[in-house]
Write a protein that holds these residues in place. Sequence first.
Motif, PDB file in Angstrom:
ATOM      1  N   GLY A 144      -5.270  -0.213  15.082  1.00  0.00           N
ATOM      2  CA  GLY A 144      -3.860  -0.036  14.775  1.00  0.00           C
ATOM      3  C   GLY A 144      -3.580   1.312  14.144  1.00  0.00           C
ATOM      4  O   GLY A 144      -4.495   2.094  13.898  1.00  0.00           O
ATOM      5  N   ASP A 145      -2.301   1.572  13.897  1.00  0.00           N
ATOM      6  CA  ASP A 145      -1.958   2.786  13.187  1.00  0.00           C
ATOM      7  C   ASP A 145      -1.136   2.453  11.954  1.00  0.00           C
ATOM      8  O   ASP A 145      -0.509   1.403  11.872  1.00  0.00           O
ATOM      9  N   GLU A 146      -1.177   3.376  10.997  1.00  0.00           N
ATOM     10  CA  GLU A 146      -0.461   3.192   9.746  1.00  0.00           C
ATOM     11  C   GLU A 146       0.637   4.242   9.630  1.00  0.00           C
ATOM     12  O   GLU A 146       0.520   5.315  10.223  1.00  0.00           O
ATOM     13  N   GLY A 147       1.665   3.915   8.848  1.00  0.00           N
ATOM     14  CA  GLY A 147       2.745   4.872   8.636  1.00  0.00           C
ATOM     15  C   GLY A 147       3.504   4.566   7.354  1.00  0.00           C
ATOM     16  O   GLY A 147       3.296   3.526   6.721  1.00  0.00           O
ATOM     17  N   SER A 148       4.390   5.511   6.967  1.00  0.00           N
ATOM     18  CA  SER A 148       5.403   5.308   5.929  1.00  0.00           C
ATOM     19  C   SER A 148       4.906   4.781   4.587  1.00  0.00           C
ATOM     20  O   SER A 148       5.436   3.807   4.069  1.00  0.00           O
ATOM     21  N   PRO A 149       3.903   5.398   3.958  1.00  0.00           N
ATOM     22  CA  PRO A 149       3.490   4.901   2.638  1.00  0.00           C
ATOM     23  C   PRO A 149       4.553   5.150   1.570  1.00  0.00           C
ATOM     24  O   PRO A 149       5.290   6.149   1.646  1.00  0.00           O
ATOM     25  N   CYS A 150       4.655   4.238   0.597  1.00  0.00           N
ATOM     26  CA  CYS A 150       5.474   4.468  -0.599  1.00  0.00           C
ATOM     27  C   CYS A 150       4.744   3.857  -1.787  1.00  0.00           C
ATOM     28  O   CYS A 150       3.966   2.923  -1.628  1.00  0.00           O
ATOM     29  N   TRP A 151       4.988   4.373  -2.973  1.00  0.00           N
ATOM     30  CA  TRP A 151       4.263   3.954  -4.173  1.00  0.00           C
ATOM     31  C   TRP A 151       4.993   2.844  -4.910  1.00  0.00           C
ATOM     32  O   TRP A 151       6.223   2.817  -4.957  1.00  0.00           O
ATOM     33  N   SER A 152       4.219   1.968  -5.556  1.00  0.00           N
ATOM     34  CA  SER A 152       4.812   1.013  -6.495  1.00  0.00           C
ATOM     35  C   SER A 152       5.258   1.801  -7.723  1.00  0.00           C
ATOM     36  O   SER A 152       4.715   2.874  -7.998  1.00  0.00           O
ATOM     37  N   PRO A 153       6.249   1.288  -8.468  1.00  0.00           N
ATOM     38  CA  PRO A 153       6.745   2.036  -9.626  1.00  0.00           C
ATOM     39  C   PRO A 153       5.644   2.360 -10.640  1.00  0.00           C
ATOM     40  O   PRO A 153       5.679   3.402 -11.276  1.00  0.00           O
ATOM     41  N   ASP A 154       4.634   1.479 -10.779  1.00  0.00           N
ATOM     42  CA  ASP A 154       3.560   1.765 -11.739  1.00  0.00           C
ATOM     43  C   ASP A 154       2.475   2.667 -11.160  1.00  0.00           C
ATOM     44  O   ASP A 154       1.511   3.014 -11.847  1.00  0.00           O
ATOM     45  N   GLY A 155       2.605   3.029  -9.892  1.00  0.00           N
ATOM     46  CA  GLY A 155       1.651   3.945  -9.290  1.00  0.00           C
ATOM     47  C   GLY A 155       0.302   3.334  -8.964  1.00  0.00           C
ATOM     48  O   GLY A 155      -0.644   4.055  -8.632  1.00  0.00           O
ATOM     49  N   ASN A 156       0.178   2.016  -9.034  1.00  0.00           N
ATOM     50  CA  ASN A 156      -1.119   1.383  -8.765  1.00  0.00           C
ATOM     51  C   ASN A 156      -1.282   0.917  -7.319  1.00  0.00           C
ATOM     52  O   ASN A 156      -2.400   0.683  -6.870  1.00  0.00           O
TER      53      ASN A 156
END
Lengths: 395, 173
Positions: free
Chosen positions: A255-267
């Motif tokens: 598969g392929d991955e896309g569009s990462p975003c961070w949780s507010p705590d950065g974990n």
Amino acid sequence: MNRLLLLTGACLLVLTASGQRVIDIGKKGEGKIGINLSSFKTGSDSASHTFISVLKADLNRSGYFSVTSSGGGINVVGSCTSGGSQLRADCQVYKSASRQRLLGKSYSAPASSVRSLAHKAADEILYAVTGKKGMASAKLALVYKKGRGSELVVCDIDGHNKRQITKDRSIVVGPGWSPDRKNVVYTSYKGGYPNVYLTGRAKPLSSHAGLNASGAISPDGKSLALIMSRDGNPELYLKSLRTGLLKRLTETRRGDEGSPCWSPDGNHIAYVSNTSGRAQIYIISKKGGTPMRLTTSGSESFSPDWGMNGYIAFSSRIGGRYRIAMINPATKNLKLVETDYADYEDPSWAPDGRHIVCSRTSQYRSSIYLLDTLKDSHVALISGSGDWVSPACSP
Amino acid sequence: MSNKVFKFMFLMVLAGTTAFMSGCKSKNPNTGLYGSDAGLYGDPLLGDVPLEGDSGDWPADGDRSLFDAVYFAYDSSQVNPEEAGKCEAVAKHLNKGKGQGVIVEGHTDERGSHDYNLALGERRALAVRDYLISLGVDPSVIQTKSYGEEMPDSAGHDEGAWRLNRRSVFAIY
């Protein structure tokens, strides 16, 4: 959903002019706090006229207020004058009934930045009255498409004050803000291949062979989550912005991955993967390990954005059209934002944790809309003369 | 060692590597999550042959008029059997020493997000690259470039247009 209920319930119990009635802002259109600015004095110059009209528009757009010229639970008095190139505004905010003063503040700025001054005043009035963080001072980074190319544009969240940031006659995709709100990370083809760039820095942040895309800077500003194909398949990586060290987080040959975003705590990082056969949203620890599949509804889900309120907003193809949804990653409780027949995509949380900025596509034309997750009416922010897509709201 | 023998050995080594890697996959913690989907989706024939260096080192453009584009199913990066001949023509060309190399440009239709489509387009380009490698083309002369949905071939908005836009294009340099 608990937190949302709390939002509609607890925080919005406000006493009106009568001093008795409880206001519930959760209900459509009703229960907004009447705010009266008719005693606010403005000079005859254009800057102070702009100040008051921007301030009123911001207060109305916040979703919590209804600007009125008679009555109203809250009274704003003061004045705005500009002497030459300098603008000065005095703002006093009172509860109408008790005459209790909630805010008293003087603002001063060059007349050229009158709009940002009004946005600041609007956010401070909202905070003084409701204790909530506002969105009026937020900025948007977005992509403007006309013809075959696209450019990066930055503007205020009300759609004004547009500035074209790139002039490369290339292609720009997927902008996002640095946590200090000072710069925008984006993908561009200006070097011939898709690389990840940061505004104010000529050299790309990432330019390995193959794909470099979807850069997202961690809340602590130290690392970049991005999609690269250098190892032979599009995968999610972390890159240290200090040392340049790379860490591969996913390994999905199928598969392929896309569009990462961070949780507010950065974990944690939420991202899109089609390893299940269709694009869905997953969460993985920044340390790696086994990802957790988050979404199951809709035929496909894209574009996660993890808000400070803890909810992940995303777009989901349901019944043949794209809709905006929000999900609590802990309980997996899902809520769809009510919208019309058009396609709504690429959601981004406003810093107030209540509104979502997204693109709306109808008749093959895309514009930028502001959605209210508490069911107030949706507002068109930017449209016309080409397509406007992929808005990212500053934190 | 003759060129043919070398190519044969190269393929055997690649096949061995693939077998070794798929053997390792069962120990991968992700298997539980993804294992059930085996074979559903575009499976690059060899897969995971790294792309070397910095994109700035590679030619960014080439001649697109020499070969036909390879077309794909929706959200798929599998090279269909009926499209394979187009890749074989390119492999033949390069293996004969005509042209230095190729940029495989991956494209998607307009559905799905702009951002996600970059990854999907790249995977289409990589699937074609993998097939070219299996046909004996030197991996170091095949670059990939995903345009996602940004450069459609057809400006339409129906399945007829989308079918034309889900493609990998060969730019020979």
